[in-house]
Scaffold this motif. Structure first.
Motif, PDB file in Angstrom:
ATOM      1  N   SER A   1       0.850  -1.189   0.000  1.00  0.00           N
ATOM      2  CA  SER A   1       0.000   0.000   0.000  1.00  0.00           C
ATOM      3  C   SER A   1       0.889   1.243   0.000  1.00  0.00           C
ATOM      4  O   SER A   1       1.735   1.407   0.873  1.00  0.00           O
ATOM      5  CB  SER A   1      -0.931   0.007   1.205  1.00  0.00           C
ATOM      6  OG  SER A   1      -0.190   0.071   2.388  1.00  0.00           O
TER       7      SER A   1
ATOM      8  N   GLU B   1       0.743   5.254   0.171  1.00  0.00           N
ATOM      9  CA  GLU B   1      -0.154   6.364   0.502  1.00  0.00           C
ATOM     10  C   GLU B   1       0.027   7.493  -0.496  1.00  0.00           C
ATOM     11  O   GLU B   1       1.131   7.769  -0.957  1.00  0.00           O
ATOM     12  CB  GLU B   1       0.127   6.869   1.910  1.00  0.00           C
ATOM     13  CG  GLU B   1      -0.255   5.888   2.988  1.00  0.00           C
ATOM     14  CD  GLU B   1      -0.094   6.491   4.365  1.00  0.00           C
ATOM     15  OE1 GLU B   1      -0.109   7.724   4.483  1.00  0.00           O
ATOM     16  OE2 GLU B   1       0.047   5.712   5.312  1.00  0.00           O
ATOM     17  N   ILE B   2      -1.077   8.139  -0.828  1.00  0.00           N
ATOM     18  CA  ILE B   2      -1.033   9.264  -1.748  1.00  0.00           C
ATOM     19  C   ILE B   2      -0.315  10.437  -1.105  1.00  0.00           C
ATOM     20  O   ILE B   2       0.496  11.101  -1.711  1.00  0.00           O
ATOM     21  CB  ILE B   2      -2.463   9.648  -2.175  1.00  0.00           C
ATOM     22  CG1 ILE B   2      -3.078   8.500  -2.965  1.00  0.00           C
ATOM     23  CG2 ILE B   2      -2.473  10.929  -2.978  1.00  0.00           C
ATOM     24  CD1 ILE B   2      -4.530   8.683  -3.290  1.00  0.00           C
TER      25      ILE B   2
ATOM     26  N   LYS C   1     -11.210   1.901  -0.212  1.00  0.00           N
ATOM     27  CA  LYS C   1     -10.010   2.711  -0.070  1.00  0.00           C
ATOM     28  C   LYS C   1      -9.636   3.417  -1.372  1.00  0.00           C
ATOM     29  O   LYS C   1      -9.053   4.491  -1.363  1.00  0.00           O
ATOM     30  CB  LYS C   1      -8.858   1.829   0.402  1.00  0.00           C
ATOM     31  CG  LYS C   1      -7.606   2.591   0.690  1.00  0.00           C
ATOM     32  CD  LYS C   1      -6.523   1.710   1.257  1.00  0.00           C
ATOM     33  CE  LYS C   1      -5.290   2.537   1.533  1.00  0.00           C
ATOM     34  NZ  LYS C   1      -4.231   1.749   2.115  1.00  0.00           N
ATOM     35  N   SER C   2      -9.988   2.829  -2.508  1.00  0.00           N
ATOM     36  CA  SER C   2      -9.582   3.410  -3.790  1.00  0.00           C
ATOM     37  C   SER C   2     -10.756   3.778  -4.694  1.00  0.00           C
ATOM     38  O   SER C   2     -10.570   4.013  -5.878  1.00  0.00           O
ATOM     39  CB  SER C   2      -8.659   2.435  -4.522  1.00  0.00           C
ATOM     40  OG  SER C   2      -9.347   1.224  -4.754  1.00  0.00           O
TER      41      SER C   2
END
Length: 99
Positions: free
Chosen positions: A31, A33-34, A88-89
């Motif tokens: 994962s 994070e942006i 989440k996306s």
């Protein structure tokens, strides 16, 4: 003069994209994070507000249907955005705009 401005803009845009680009691995389980300030998760709601202003003037322009001799147009817009994360996306949302 316009071509020089376009070339300068494209050069600055290319350099900016090269400097501020980030590698994203779309097919891995890691994962990424942006942003370190956001934790995107299911059930998270978001809201936003944007605005802008513009001005336009035309003099002695020939269009296909009509001729414009002198025209001045000033305007503004305000846009409200909102949405909800289903996972989440994936998020759904809407925008309301006033011009």
């Amino acid at each position: 003069m316009i071509s020089i401005c376009k070339r300068y803009f494209l050069l600055v845009l290319t350099i900016g994209l090269l400097i501020f680009s980030k590698t994203v691995y779309a097919q891995t389980n890691n994962s990424v994070e942006i942003s370190p300030f956001t934790k995107l998760q299911k059930g998270l709601a978001f809201v936003g507000l944007t605005g802008g202003a513009n001005t336009r003037s035309s003099q002695n322009e020939n269009f296909l249907i009509t001729n414009v001799i002198d025209k001045q147009k000033d305007g503004f817009n305000i846009q409200a955005n909102g949405g909800y994360f289903l996972s989440k996306s994936f998020a759904i949302g809407t925008a309301l705009r006033y011009d």
